[in-house]
Each structure stands twice: as C-alpha cells, then as structure tokens.
Design an enzyme around this catalytic site. Structure first.
Site, short mmCIF file in Angstrom:
data_model
loop_
_atom_site.label_atom_id
_atom_site.label_comp_id
_atom_site.label_asym_id
_atom_site.label_seq_id
_atom_site.Cartn_x
_atom_site.Cartn_y
_atom_site.Cartn_z
CE1 TYR A 1 15.42 -8.31 3.32
CE2 TYR A 1 15.28 -7.27 1.77
CZ TYR A 1 14.67 -7.99 2.41
OH TYR A 1 14.32 -9.32 1.35
CG ASN B 1 13.70 -18.31 2.93
OD1 ASN B 1 12.69 -17.92 2.25
ND2 ASN B 1 12.81 -19.30 4.52
CB THR C 1 6.55 -12.32 4.49
OG1 THR C 1 6.97 -11.36 4.46
CG2 THR C 1 6.23 -12.73 3.66
#
Length: 231
Positions: free
Chosen positions: A156, A80, A189
């Site tokens: 990313y 993760n 998040t």
C-alpha cells in the site's frame, strides 16, 4: 456548475467527498464497482450513479461513454478507489498480492485518467485529484513523531508513493489540466479497520479544499488538511 466524477465512492472517503461536494452545489457523479451498493450510496445523497470497475478497461470505457452521453463533460476527476494488501507478515506477501494492489491503486489511475481525459478537455478549467497517502512519503515515514512512521504496509505504501509521483508527472505533461495529490490523513474507514484517528469529514477536508479552489491555485502539489506534505 462544476461536474465531478469520483471513483470508489460508495463508502468511506469517496462517499463523504461526494456528499460534501453535492451539498456545496457541484453536480456529482458517483462511481463504484458494486452496482447495488453504488446505487444505494448515490440515492442517499441524491446524485447520479455510474458503475465503474477501475481495474477493467471495458468498464472504465463504458463509464466514460455514459458520462459523455448524460453530462457531456466533467470538470473534475477524483481518483479515489483503492485497496490495502492482505494483513499478513511482509514475508508472506506474494507477487499476486502486489499485482492486485498496484493494479487497483496505481495502474487504474492511469487507466481512468486516460479514459476521462477527453471529457476533462471539454471543460474550461479541468482538474484531477489523486487520493494518495502520507504512508507513501519518505519524509513522514521516517519521522518518529508521525503516525505514518508506525505503519508497516509495504504494498500500500509503495503504491501510494507511485500515485504521488504519477501526479507530479501528469501535472507536467497535461497542459491546461490541474493535477494534484491529497493525503487524507489517518482516517477511520473500512480500509484500515476503522482504526484511524480522524472522522471521514476530517479526512475529506483536503479533498474538498482542492475540489473547490480557484483554477489558478496550482498544479503538481501534494497536500493534506493542514497544507503541503513533504515526501
């Protein structure tokens, strides 16, 4: 009882995944780089903490040794841990930025999977879940109706495309180990400055579904909370 190890689990999707799986009865080992934050996060949900810096060979090896000593094996590895690139114009990104993002998001998947494979191979039904992203999907980033098409994050996005392909290749190469990738969706998040449209619970729905499915559910898949993801 399933024994699960999760990297980058002191906050966000990783922590919510740990909380939910522990609540469902799994033995969860929470991995994080920061010892104080990791221990606090583990204490909040009543699971064991193991320090791990996924970018460091020695740290990853030490974490695997710790789990071998205490749990003896794992049934599920959830890769993760991940980071975003600096929020600067694309033309200002540097090779050092790229190296940092790919080291954490891609190379560390290889590093951790290789180190933990002996622990997985002690399980009757071993599985790996790699947390990828829809922004690494060509199909979604070209669909004007999808939020992924509005995201501009070269490093990313490219790193998550690589994670998905790594998943497919591992699924072909690791006999007896189910390896799947998950797109949590655009979740609020720290990674995205809490701009996401989903809650962390919604963002972990697909991870939890993969983590609790039967051993014959399949391998080499890329899914989100609604089903298969085109990429």
């Amino acid at each position: 009882m399933t024994i699960t190890f999760i990297t980058g689990a002191n906050k966000g999707l990783g922590h919510e995944t740990a909380r939910r799986l522990a609540e469902l009865g799994q033995t969860v080992v929470l991995g994080a780089r920061d010892r104080e934050r990791g221990q606090d996060a583990a204490d909040r949900i009543g699971v064991r903490f193991v320090p791990i810096d996924v970018t460091d060979d020695a740290s990853v090896a030490a974490a695997a040794s710790d789990i071998l000593e205490h749990e003896g094996h794992i049934d599920l590895l959830i890769n993760n841990a991940g980071i975003m690139e600096p929020r600067v114009p694309a033309g200002e990104l540097t090779s050092a930025d790229a190296a940092n993002v790919f080291q954490t998001n891609v190379i560390s998947v290889v590093r951790v999977t290789s180190a933990f494979l002996p622990l997985l191979q002690k399980s009757q039904h071993p599985a790996v879940i790699n947390v990828s992203s829809g922004v690494g999907s060509q199909a979604l980033t070209h669909d004007p109706d999808r939020v992924e098409s509005k995201v501009v994050s070269p490093l990313y996005a490219a790193s998550k495309a690589a994670v998905t392909m790594l998943t497919i290749q591992y699924a072909k190469a690791l006999s007896g180990v189910r390896v799947n990738a998950v797109d949590p969706g655009y979740t609020a998040t720290d990674l995205n400055g809490r701009r996401g449209q989903q809650t962390v619970t919604e963002g972990t729905d697909a991870i939890v579904a993969l983590a609790t499915e039967t051993s014959d559910a399949g391998t080499g898949r890329f899914v989100d909370r609604f089903g298969p993801v085109p990429w």
